[in-house]
Write a protein that holds these residues in place. Structure first.
Motif, PDB file in Angstrom:
ATOM      1  N   GLY A  56       1.023  -1.525   0.142  1.00  0.00           N
ATOM      2  CA  GLY A  56       0.483   0.043  -0.476  1.00  0.00           C
ATOM      3  C   GLY A  56       0.936   1.452  -0.089  1.00  0.00           C
ATOM      4  N   ASP A  57       1.733   0.929   0.631  1.00  0.00           N
ATOM      5  CA  ASP A  57       3.107   2.014   1.017  1.00  0.00           C
ATOM      6  C   ASP A  57       3.557   2.782  -0.019  1.00  0.00           C
ATOM      7  OD1 ASP A  57       2.125   2.743   3.043  1.00  0.00           O
ATOM      8  OD2 ASP A  57       3.980   1.446   3.578  1.00  0.00           O
ATOM      9  N   ILE A  58       4.174   1.529  -1.419  1.00  0.00           N
ATOM     10  CA  ILE A  58       4.471   1.590  -2.319  1.00  0.00           C
ATOM     11  C   ILE A  58       3.994   2.223  -3.937  1.00  0.00           C
ATOM     12  CG2 ILE A  58       5.516   0.049  -3.751  1.00  0.00           C
ATOM     13  CD1 ILE A  58       6.398  -1.915  -1.658  1.00  0.00           C
ATOM     14  N   THR A  59       2.340   1.673  -3.090  1.00  0.00           N
ATOM     15  CA  THR A  59       0.972   1.674  -4.783  1.00  0.00           C
ATOM     16  C   THR A  59       1.198   3.194  -4.215  1.00  0.00           C
ATOM     17  OG1 THR A  59       0.376  -0.601  -4.605  1.00  0.00           O
ATOM     18  CG2 THR A  59      -1.036   1.719  -5.472  1.00  0.00           C
ATOM     19  N   ALA A  60       0.778   4.219  -2.811  1.00  0.00           N
ATOM     20  CA  ALA A  60       0.903   5.444  -3.023  1.00  0.00           C
ATOM     21  C   ALA A  60       1.312   6.343  -3.421  1.00  0.00           C
ATOM     22  CB  ALA A  60       0.184   5.524  -1.422  1.00  0.00           C
ATOM     23  N   LYS A  61       2.569   5.576  -2.962  1.00  0.00           N
ATOM     24  CA  LYS A  61       4.123   6.772  -3.341  1.00  0.00           C
ATOM     25  C   LYS A  61       4.759   6.515  -4.731  1.00  0.00           C
ATOM     26  CE  LYS A  61       8.258   6.331  -1.196  1.00  0.00           C
ATOM     27  NZ  LYS A  61       9.354   5.618  -0.554  1.00  0.00           N
ATOM     28  N   LEU A  62       3.914   5.539  -5.500  1.00  0.00           N
ATOM     29  CA  LEU A  62       4.340   5.908  -7.302  1.00  0.00           C
ATOM     30  C   LEU A  62       3.324   6.288  -7.593  1.00  0.00           C
ATOM     31  CD1 LEU A  62       5.241   1.492  -7.889  1.00  0.00           C
ATOM     32  CD2 LEU A  62       6.219   3.445  -8.135  1.00  0.00           C
ATOM     33  N   ARG A  63       1.815   6.468  -7.297  1.00  0.00           N
ATOM     34  CA  ARG A  63       1.020   6.561  -7.732  1.00  0.00           C
ATOM     35  C   ARG A  63       1.718   8.027  -7.474  1.00  0.00           C
ATOM     36  NH1 ARG A  63      -2.884   5.036  -4.308  1.00  0.00           N
ATOM     37  NH2 ARG A  63      -2.872   4.208  -5.669  1.00  0.00           N
ATOM     38  N   GLU A  64       2.064   9.104  -6.509  1.00  0.00           N
ATOM     39  CA  GLU A  64       2.505  10.263  -6.206  1.00  0.00           C
ATOM     40  C   GLU A  64       3.069  10.782  -7.339  1.00  0.00           C
ATOM     41  OE1 GLU A  64       2.002  10.816  -1.456  1.00  0.00           O
ATOM     42  OE2 GLU A  64       4.237  10.475  -2.247  1.00  0.00           O
ATOM     43  N   TYR A  65       4.808   9.567  -7.726  1.00  0.00           N
ATOM     44  CA  TYR A  65       5.754  10.277  -8.835  1.00  0.00           C
ATOM     45  C   TYR A  65       5.119   9.995 -10.026  1.00  0.00           C
ATOM     46  CZ  TYR A  65       9.615   9.297  -5.713  1.00  0.00           C
ATOM     47  OH  TYR A  65      10.414   9.104  -4.641  1.00  0.00           O
ATOM     48  N   ARG A  66       3.583   8.887 -10.604  1.00  0.00           N
ATOM     49  CA  ARG A  66       3.214   9.408 -12.142  1.00  0.00           C
ATOM     50  C   ARG A  66       2.090  10.941 -11.646  1.00  0.00           C
ATOM     51  NH1 ARG A  66      -1.134   5.067 -11.115  1.00  0.00           N
ATOM     52  NH2 ARG A  66      -2.164   6.937 -10.800  1.00  0.00           N
ATOM     53  N   ASP A  67       2.044  11.259 -10.991  1.00  0.00           N
ATOM     54  CA  ASP A  67       1.096  12.684 -11.245  1.00  0.00           C
ATOM     55  C   ASP A  67       1.754  13.657 -10.537  1.00  0.00           C
ATOM     56  OD1 ASP A  67      -1.810  10.791 -10.137  1.00  0.00           O
ATOM     57  OD2 ASP A  67      -1.727  11.218  -8.811  1.00  0.00           O
ATOM     58  N   SER A  68       2.853  13.366 -10.552  1.00  0.00           N
ATOM     59  CA  SER A  68       3.756  15.021 -10.995  1.00  0.00           C
ATOM     60  C   SER A  68       4.202  14.696 -12.608  1.00  0.00           C
ATOM     61  CB  SER A  68       4.861  15.222 -10.108  1.00  0.00           C
ATOM     62  OG  SER A  68       5.918  13.586 -10.743  1.00  0.00           O
ATOM     63  N   ASP A  69       4.070  16.838 -12.177  1.00  0.00           N
ATOM     64  CA  ASP A  69       4.719  16.786 -13.903  1.00  0.00           C
ATOM     65  C   ASP A  69       6.051  16.408 -14.703  1.00  0.00           C
ATOM     66  OD1 ASP A  69       2.357  18.315 -14.484  1.00  0.00           O
ATOM     67  OD2 ASP A  69       3.074  19.697 -13.670  1.00  0.00           O
ATOM     68  N   GLY A  70       6.478  15.533 -15.203  1.00  0.00           N
ATOM     69  CA  GLY A  70       7.253  14.785 -15.797  1.00  0.00           C
ATOM     70  C   GLY A  70       7.690  13.211 -15.413  1.00  0.00           C
ATOM     71  N   LEU A  71       7.376  12.929 -14.918  1.00  0.00           N
ATOM     72  CA  LEU A  71       7.474  11.346 -14.812  1.00  0.00           C
ATOM     73  C   LEU A  71       6.899  10.589 -14.899  1.00  0.00           C
ATOM     74  CD1 LEU A  71       9.140  11.658 -11.105  1.00  0.00           C
ATOM     75  CD2 LEU A  71      10.132  11.096 -12.801  1.00  0.00           C
ATOM     76  N   ARG A  72       7.483   9.315 -15.007  1.00  0.00           N
ATOM     77  CA  ARG A  72       5.977   8.382 -15.689  1.00  0.00           C
ATOM     78  C   ARG A  72       6.758   6.720 -15.396  1.00  0.00           C
ATOM     79  NH1 ARG A  72       7.617   5.555 -20.509  1.00  0.00           N
ATOM     80  NH2 ARG A  72       9.461   6.327 -21.339  1.00  0.00           N
ATOM     81  N   GLN A  73       5.540   6.203 -14.521  1.00  0.00           N
ATOM     82  CA  GLN A  73       6.134   4.774 -14.131  1.00  0.00           C
ATOM     83  C   GLN A  73       6.684   3.361 -16.051  1.00  0.00           C
ATOM     84  OE1 GLN A  73       3.800   2.991 -12.225  1.00  0.00           O
ATOM     85  NE2 GLN A  73       4.291   0.767 -11.878  1.00  0.00           N
ATOM     86  N   VAL A  74       7.701   2.876 -15.435  1.00  0.00           N
ATOM     87  CA  VAL A  74       8.255   2.347 -16.812  1.00  0.00           C
ATOM     88  C   VAL A  74       8.230   0.666 -16.227  1.00  0.00           C
ATOM     89  CG1 VAL A  74       9.151   3.927 -17.746  1.00  0.00           C
ATOM     90  CG2 VAL A  74      10.674   2.150 -16.168  1.00  0.00           C
ATOM     91  N   GLY A  75       8.147  -0.151 -17.567  1.00  0.00           N
ATOM     92  CA  GLY A  75       7.548  -1.883 -17.115  1.00  0.00           C
ATOM     93  C   GLY A  75       9.349  -1.912 -17.190  1.00  0.00           C
ATOM     94  N   SER A  76       9.916  -1.317 -17.573  1.00  0.00           N
ATOM     95  CA  SER A  76      11.648  -2.182 -18.372  1.00  0.00           C
ATOM     96  C   SER A  76      12.558  -1.473 -17.295  1.00  0.00           C
ATOM     97  CB  SER A  76      10.961  -2.652 -19.353  1.00  0.00           C
ATOM     98  OG  SER A  76      11.767  -1.964 -20.252  1.00  0.00           O
ATOM     99  N   PHE A  77      13.408  -1.948 -16.994  1.00  0.00           N
ATOM    100  CA  PHE A  77      14.769  -1.253 -17.124  1.00  0.00           C
ATOM    101  C   PHE A  77      16.510  -1.638 -18.228  1.00  0.00           C
ATOM    102  CE2 PHE A  77      19.123  -0.053 -14.509  1.00  0.00           C
ATOM    103  CZ  PHE A  77      18.709   0.878 -14.074  1.00  0.00           C
ATOM    104  N   HIS A  78      16.510  -1.266 -18.944  1.00  0.00           N
ATOM    105  CA  HIS A  78      17.289  -1.461 -20.000  1.00  0.00           C
ATOM    106  C   HIS A  78      18.487  -0.665 -19.963  1.00  0.00           C
ATOM    107  CE1 HIS A  78      18.299  -3.493 -23.607  1.00  0.00           C
ATOM    108  NE2 HIS A  78      18.708  -2.740 -24.073  1.00  0.00           N
ATOM    109  N   ILE A  79      19.839  -1.247 -20.229  1.00  0.00           N
ATOM    110  CA  ILE A  79      21.048  -0.623 -20.473  1.00  0.00           C
ATOM    111  C   ILE A  79      21.830  -1.664 -21.279  1.00  0.00           C
ATOM    112  CG2 ILE A  79      23.116   0.323 -19.313  1.00  0.00           C
ATOM    113  CD1 ILE A  79      21.691   1.049 -16.334  1.00  0.00           C
TER     114      ILE A  79
END
Length: 109
Positions: free
Chosen positions: A71-94
């Protein structure tokens, strides 16, 4: 937790000269009115102009620990997602390091 945080920081630090990426750890970031978050690793393109930037980083990394509550993680991700300029990604690739994993693979570890 700190080992993973350091490894992610080092990966982005390697791109400071070539891409102008400036990583930081445990730095305060203003995501909105009265909302401050401290991501484990934040990455800006160029040096932030303020100690507590009022624009979100281009990358915010939160390292999960076994005792984190979903629940804490979901709330934090929602806050990041709702801010301007950030989006959640489904993978990490380098590609240079041949590192690629999806969110699902992270939770399998």
């Amino acid at each position: 937790h700190r080992v993973v945080q350091g490894m992610v920081y080092a990966l982005f630090l390697a791109y400071r000269g070539s891409h102008g990426l400036v990583p930081s750890t445990e730095a305060r970031h203003r995501l909105g009115d009265g909302l401050i978050r401290i991501p484990d690793v934040a990455v800006h393109q160029g040096m932030p102009q303020r100690a507590c930037p009022d624009t979100p980083p281009c990358v915010a990394v939160e390292v999960l620990s076994p005792d984190d509550r979903m629940g804490d993680i979901t709330a934090k991700l929602r806050e990041y997602r709702d801010s301007d300029g950030l989006r959640q990604v489904g993978s990490f690739h380098i590609p240079e390091f041949r590192i690629h994993f999806t969110v699902e693979q992270i939770f399998e570890l």
